[in-house]
Scaffold this motif. Structure first.
Motif, PDB file in Angstrom:
ATOM      1  N   LEU A  74     -27.792  -1.374   1.345  1.00  0.00           N
ATOM      2  CA  LEU A  74     -26.560  -1.366   2.143  1.00  0.00           C
ATOM      3  C   LEU A  74     -25.410  -0.746   1.353  1.00  0.00           C
ATOM      4  O   LEU A  74     -24.603   0.018   1.903  1.00  0.00           O
ATOM      5  N   GLU A  75     -25.331  -1.078   0.074  1.00  0.00           N
ATOM      6  CA  GLU A  75     -24.264  -0.513  -0.749  1.00  0.00           C
ATOM      7  C   GLU A  75     -24.413   1.001  -0.865  1.00  0.00           C
ATOM      8  O   GLU A  75     -23.420   1.743  -0.761  1.00  0.00           O
ATOM      9  N   HIS A  76     -25.646   1.482  -1.056  1.00  0.00           N
ATOM     10  CA  HIS A  76     -25.873   2.931  -1.099  1.00  0.00           C
ATOM     11  C   HIS A  76     -25.492   3.581   0.229  1.00  0.00           C
ATOM     12  O   HIS A  76     -24.945   4.703   0.245  1.00  0.00           O
ATOM     13  N   ALA A  77     -25.762   2.904   1.339  1.00  0.00           N
ATOM     14  CA  ALA A  77     -25.407   3.447   2.647  1.00  0.00           C
ATOM     15  C   ALA A  77     -23.896   3.563   2.803  1.00  0.00           C
ATOM     16  O   ALA A  77     -23.388   4.581   3.298  1.00  0.00           O
ATOM     17  N   PHE A  78     -23.150   2.534   2.393  1.00  0.00           N
ATOM     18  CA  PHE A  78     -21.689   2.577   2.514  1.00  0.00           C
ATOM     19  C   PHE A  78     -21.110   3.749   1.730  1.00  0.00           C
ATOM     20  O   PHE A  78     -20.228   4.464   2.223  1.00  0.00           O
ATOM     21  N   TRP A  79     -21.595   3.933   0.507  1.00  0.00           N
ATOM     22  CA  TRP A  79     -21.064   5.024  -0.300  1.00  0.00           C
ATOM     23  C   TRP A  79     -21.546   6.384   0.211  1.00  0.00           C
ATOM     24  O   TRP A  79     -20.860   7.398   0.022  1.00  0.00           O
ATOM     25  N   HIS A  80     -22.708   6.405   0.867  1.00  0.00           N
ATOM     26  CA  HIS A  80     -23.160   7.644   1.498  1.00  0.00           C
ATOM     27  C   HIS A  80     -22.280   7.989   2.696  1.00  0.00           C
ATOM     28  O   HIS A  80     -21.930   9.167   2.887  1.00  0.00           O
ATOM     29  N   PHE A  81     -21.871   6.990   3.477  1.00  0.00           N
ATOM     30  CA  PHE A  81     -20.997   7.221   4.627  1.00  0.00           C
ATOM     31  C   PHE A  81     -19.560   7.506   4.186  1.00  0.00           C
ATOM     32  O   PHE A  81     -18.792   8.142   4.928  1.00  0.00           O
ATOM     33  N   GLY A  82     -19.177   6.998   3.038  1.00  0.00           N
ATOM     34  CA  GLY A  82     -17.784   7.135   2.599  1.00  0.00           C
ATOM     35  C   GLY A  82     -16.884   6.084   3.194  1.00  0.00           C
ATOM     36  O   GLY A  82     -15.650   6.241   3.191  1.00  0.00           O
ATOM     37  N   GLY A  83     -17.444   4.996   3.708  1.00  0.00           N
ATOM     38  CA  GLY A  83     -16.648   3.934   4.312  1.00  0.00           C
ATOM     39  C   GLY A  83     -17.531   2.789   4.771  1.00  0.00           C
ATOM     40  O   GLY A  83     -18.766   2.851   4.672  1.00  0.00           O
ATOM     41  N   THR A 194     -12.467   6.204  10.940  1.00  0.00           N
ATOM     42  CA  THR A 194     -12.262   4.821  11.386  1.00  0.00           C
ATOM     43  C   THR A 194     -12.981   3.800  10.504  1.00  0.00           C
ATOM     44  O   THR A 194     -12.813   2.591  10.709  1.00  0.00           O
ATOM     45  N   LEU A 195     -13.785   4.247   9.563  1.00  0.00           N
ATOM     46  CA  LEU A 195     -14.487   3.317   8.689  1.00  0.00           C
ATOM     47  C   LEU A 195     -13.522   2.661   7.708  1.00  0.00           C
ATOM     48  O   LEU A 195     -12.513   3.253   7.307  1.00  0.00           O
ATOM     49  N   GLY A 196     -13.847   1.429   7.321  1.00  0.00           N
ATOM     50  CA  GLY A 196     -13.033   0.733   6.347  1.00  0.00           C
ATOM     51  C   GLY A 196     -13.123   1.371   4.979  1.00  0.00           C
ATOM     52  O   GLY A 196     -14.126   2.008   4.631  1.00  0.00           O
ATOM     53  N   ALA A 197     -12.066   1.202   4.182  1.00  0.00           N
ATOM     54  CA  ALA A 197     -12.026   1.802   2.855  1.00  0.00           C
ATOM     55  C   ALA A 197     -13.011   1.111   1.912  1.00  0.00           C
ATOM     56  O   ALA A 197     -13.234  -0.092   1.992  1.00  0.00           O
ATOM     57  N   LEU A 198     -13.592   1.908   1.035  1.00  0.00           N
ATOM     58  CA  LEU A 198     -14.480   1.352   0.013  1.00  0.00           C
ATOM     59  C   LEU A 198     -13.658   0.649  -1.063  1.00  0.00           C
ATOM     60  O   LEU A 198     -12.545   1.081  -1.384  1.00  0.00           O
ATOM     61  N   PRO A 199     -14.161  -0.462  -1.636  1.00  0.00           N
ATOM     62  CA  PRO A 199     -13.438  -1.126  -2.725  1.00  0.00           C
ATOM     63  C   PRO A 199     -13.439  -0.281  -3.985  1.00  0.00           C
ATOM     64  O   PRO A 199     -14.198   0.681  -4.115  1.00  0.00           O
ATOM     65  N   ARG A 200     -12.593  -0.655  -4.939  1.00  0.00           N
ATOM     66  CA  ARG A 200     -12.500   0.115  -6.177  1.00  0.00           C
ATOM     67  C   ARG A 200     -13.766  -0.020  -7.014  1.00  0.00           C
ATOM     68  O   ARG A 200     -14.137   0.896  -7.731  1.00  0.00           O
ATOM     69  N   GLU A 201     -14.416  -1.178  -6.934  1.00  0.00           N
ATOM     70  CA  GLU A 201     -15.621  -1.415  -7.727  1.00  0.00           C
ATOM     71  C   GLU A 201     -16.769  -1.803  -6.817  1.00  0.00           C
ATOM     72  O   GLU A 201     -16.569  -2.374  -5.741  1.00  0.00           O
ATOM     73  N   ARG A 202     -17.966  -1.517  -7.256  1.00  0.00           N
ATOM     74  CA  ARG A 202     -19.149  -1.916  -6.509  1.00  0.00           C
ATOM     75  C   ARG A 202     -19.375  -3.424  -6.637  1.00  0.00           C
ATOM     76  O   ARG A 202     -18.793  -4.078  -7.500  1.00  0.00           O
ATOM     77  N   PHE A 203     -20.220  -3.928  -5.767  1.00  0.00           N
ATOM     78  CA  PHE A 203     -20.510  -5.356  -5.769  1.00  0.00           C
ATOM     79  C   PHE A 203     -21.192  -5.748  -7.073  1.00  0.00           C
ATOM     80  O   PHE A 203     -22.180  -5.130  -7.469  1.00  0.00           O
ATOM     81  N   PRO A 204     -20.665  -6.768  -7.789  1.00  0.00           N
ATOM     82  CA  PRO A 204     -21.299  -7.164  -9.057  1.00  0.00           C
ATOM     83  C   PRO A 204     -22.682  -7.735  -8.816  1.00  0.00           C
ATOM     84  O   PRO A 204     -22.866  -8.664  -8.036  1.00  0.00           O
ATOM     85  N   CYS A 205     -23.655  -7.181  -9.493  1.00  0.00           N
ATOM     86  CA  CYS A 205     -25.041  -7.603  -9.309  1.00  0.00           C
ATOM     87  C   CYS A 205     -25.283  -8.891 -10.086  1.00  0.00           C
ATOM     88  O   CYS A 205     -25.014  -8.965 -11.281  1.00  0.00           O
ATOM     89  N   PHE A 206     -25.746  -9.912  -9.429  1.00  0.00           N
ATOM     90  CA  PHE A 206     -26.025 -11.179 -10.094  1.00  0.00           C
ATOM     91  C   PHE A 206     -27.252 -11.830  -9.469  1.00  0.00           C
ATOM     92  O   PHE A 206     -27.699 -11.466  -8.385  1.00  0.00           O
ATOM     93  N   GLN A 207     -27.784 -12.795 -10.184  1.00  0.00           N
ATOM     94  CA  GLN A 207     -28.848 -13.637  -9.656  1.00  0.00           C
ATOM     95  C   GLN A 207     -28.250 -14.971  -9.252  1.00  0.00           C
ATOM     96  O   GLN A 207     -27.201 -15.379  -9.767  1.00  0.00           O
ATOM     97  N   GLU A 208     -28.910 -15.658  -8.333  1.00  0.00           N
ATOM     98  CA  GLU A 208     -28.383 -16.943  -7.903  1.00  0.00           C
ATOM     99  C   GLU A 208     -29.521 -17.892  -7.567  1.00  0.00           C
ATOM    100  O   GLU A 208     -30.674 -17.487  -7.366  1.00  0.00           O
TER     101      GLU A 208
END
Length: 396
Positions: A74-83, A194-208
């Protein structure tokens, strides 16, 4: 004829079209197999993300359908779309939904945090209703029939490079059968703004995961141990960790505490997580003990400071013993003993004990009064005795 007349006429499905930037539909399907050099085959899964308005899409293959794989795609898709679209519509796959419910589904906490990071809402379809995401259902079939049919690849990277080239040269350039628009042109002109803006940083990868707080007030994470507040003893808490930080959360996914990640076998215990009843005076240190000793009196305070200056680290236990004496003896007695010991610069606890014992063994002397209103003369007592003898003789 009557049976035919009694049959219900089904209502037609209603097509649902959405405004630009409002929705992206998500679905997994079977990808092309990976064939290694030794001839072994491994199956793959292709994830397709389709923007519902323009039909612009992104495809990526993975080996497993885990939450982490879903988040990365999903994160790769957002950055591929640019929003970022406002809502994401998957089905009730286990990577996204812990418990399906049309009205209030139980979403995976990590995926929920991912959506909060990117400002998107996750709205799963109704269980067993694949037509609620019909745009991506057909999109997955399109990938399988047009991009991957009959092909094999030697690695995931090779297959993903092929899919990206296919999206750019084939899927984006086609005239879509429903919108009658070229997909890429329609996306660039209408939906991308019309897409929302991307955040400055990517989602921090963590385990839970969930952990039970042990009797010593710690939880085990990757073979290391981290403290939690004492009121959570025996409870189950959520934990999120990466190579730098370990975050402990409650049931409402609120952060309770944060630790630096430790190497296996190490403990991380925050001072505020130790119950005050479990902190010994030795652990509190000389400063705390000196402050407690000063409450007894000035002489005790002077003796204690002289003790620390003379004996250093050894003074901590001696101060602890002095404070224990205050539970058994009055402050005045301890003050007198400390004054005497300090005058001779004797900083030993046995000396204080002997001085206290010597002081406690002294008994005060009292003067007897010769005359007092309640004390009779001896002659009066003699008369009482004579009367008593006469009475006894009369009875006999």
């Amino acid at each position: 004829m009557v049976a035919k007349l009694s049959q219900n006429t089904p209502l037609p499905f209603r097509r649902m079209e959405v405004a630009p930037g409002q929705e992206a539909q998500i679905d997994f399907g079977a990808g092309a197999p990976i064939v290694a050099a030794d001839g072994s085959r491994r199956r793959t899964h292709v994830l397709r993300v389709v923007l519902s308005h323009s039909r612009k899409a992104y495809s990526e293959v993975v080996y497993r359908q885990t939450t982490d794989d879903l988040i990365h795609c999903l994160e790769h898709a957002f950055w591929h779309f640019g929003g970022v679209p406002k809502t994401l519509v998957p089905d009730n796959l286990k990577a996204a939904v812990l418990k399906a419910d049309w009205y209030d589904p139980d979403l995976n906490p990590k995926l929920r945090s991912f959506c909060e990071h990117y400002g998107a809402a996750l709205l799963p379809t109704k269980p067993r209703m694949p037509r609620h995401k019909g745009k991506v259902e057909r999109g997955v079939a399109y990938v399988q029939e047009n991009a991957l049919k009959g092909l094999t690849f030697s690695s995931l990277r090779e297959q993903n490079d092929h899919l990206l080239h296919w999206e750019t040269t084939v899927a984006d350039t086609r005239i879509h059968g429903t919108t009658q628009q070229q997909v890429l042109k329609h996306f660039r002109e209408v939906e991308r703004p019309t897409l929302g803006a991307l955040p400055r940083e990517r989602f921090p990868c963590f385990q839970e995961g969930q952990r039970i707080v042990s009797r010593d007030g710690h939880i085990a994470v990757a073979k290391s141990y981290y403290s939690v507040p004492p009121e959570y003893l025996g409870r189950t808490l959520w934990v999120r960790w990466d190579s730098h930080l370990v975050r402990v959360l409650n049931d409402q996914m609120e952060v309770l505490c944060t630790h630096a990640t430790q190497s296996p076998g190490r403990f991380s215990t925050l001072p505020e997580h130790i119950a005050s009843e479990k902190i010994s005076p030795v652990e509190r240190g000389a400063e705390w003990l000196l402050k407690k000793a000063s409450f007894i009196g000035e002489n005790t305070k002077d003796w204690s400071h002289g003790l620390v200056a003379t004996r250093g680290v050894e003074a901590v236990r001696v101060l602890q013993g002095l404070l224990n004496l205050s539970r058994k003896h009055p402050a005045q007695v301890i003050e007198q003993a400390c004054e005497t010991a300090h005058s001779f610069q004797s900083y030993r606890l046995p000396t204080i004990r002997k001085l206290i014992e010597h002081s406690a063994s002294k008994q005060g002397t009292f003067e007897f009064l010769d005359q007092h209103p309640i004390i009779r003369n001896l002659s009066d007592y003699g008369d009482v005795v004579r009367v008593d003898f006469r009475t006894e003789a009369y009875r006999s």
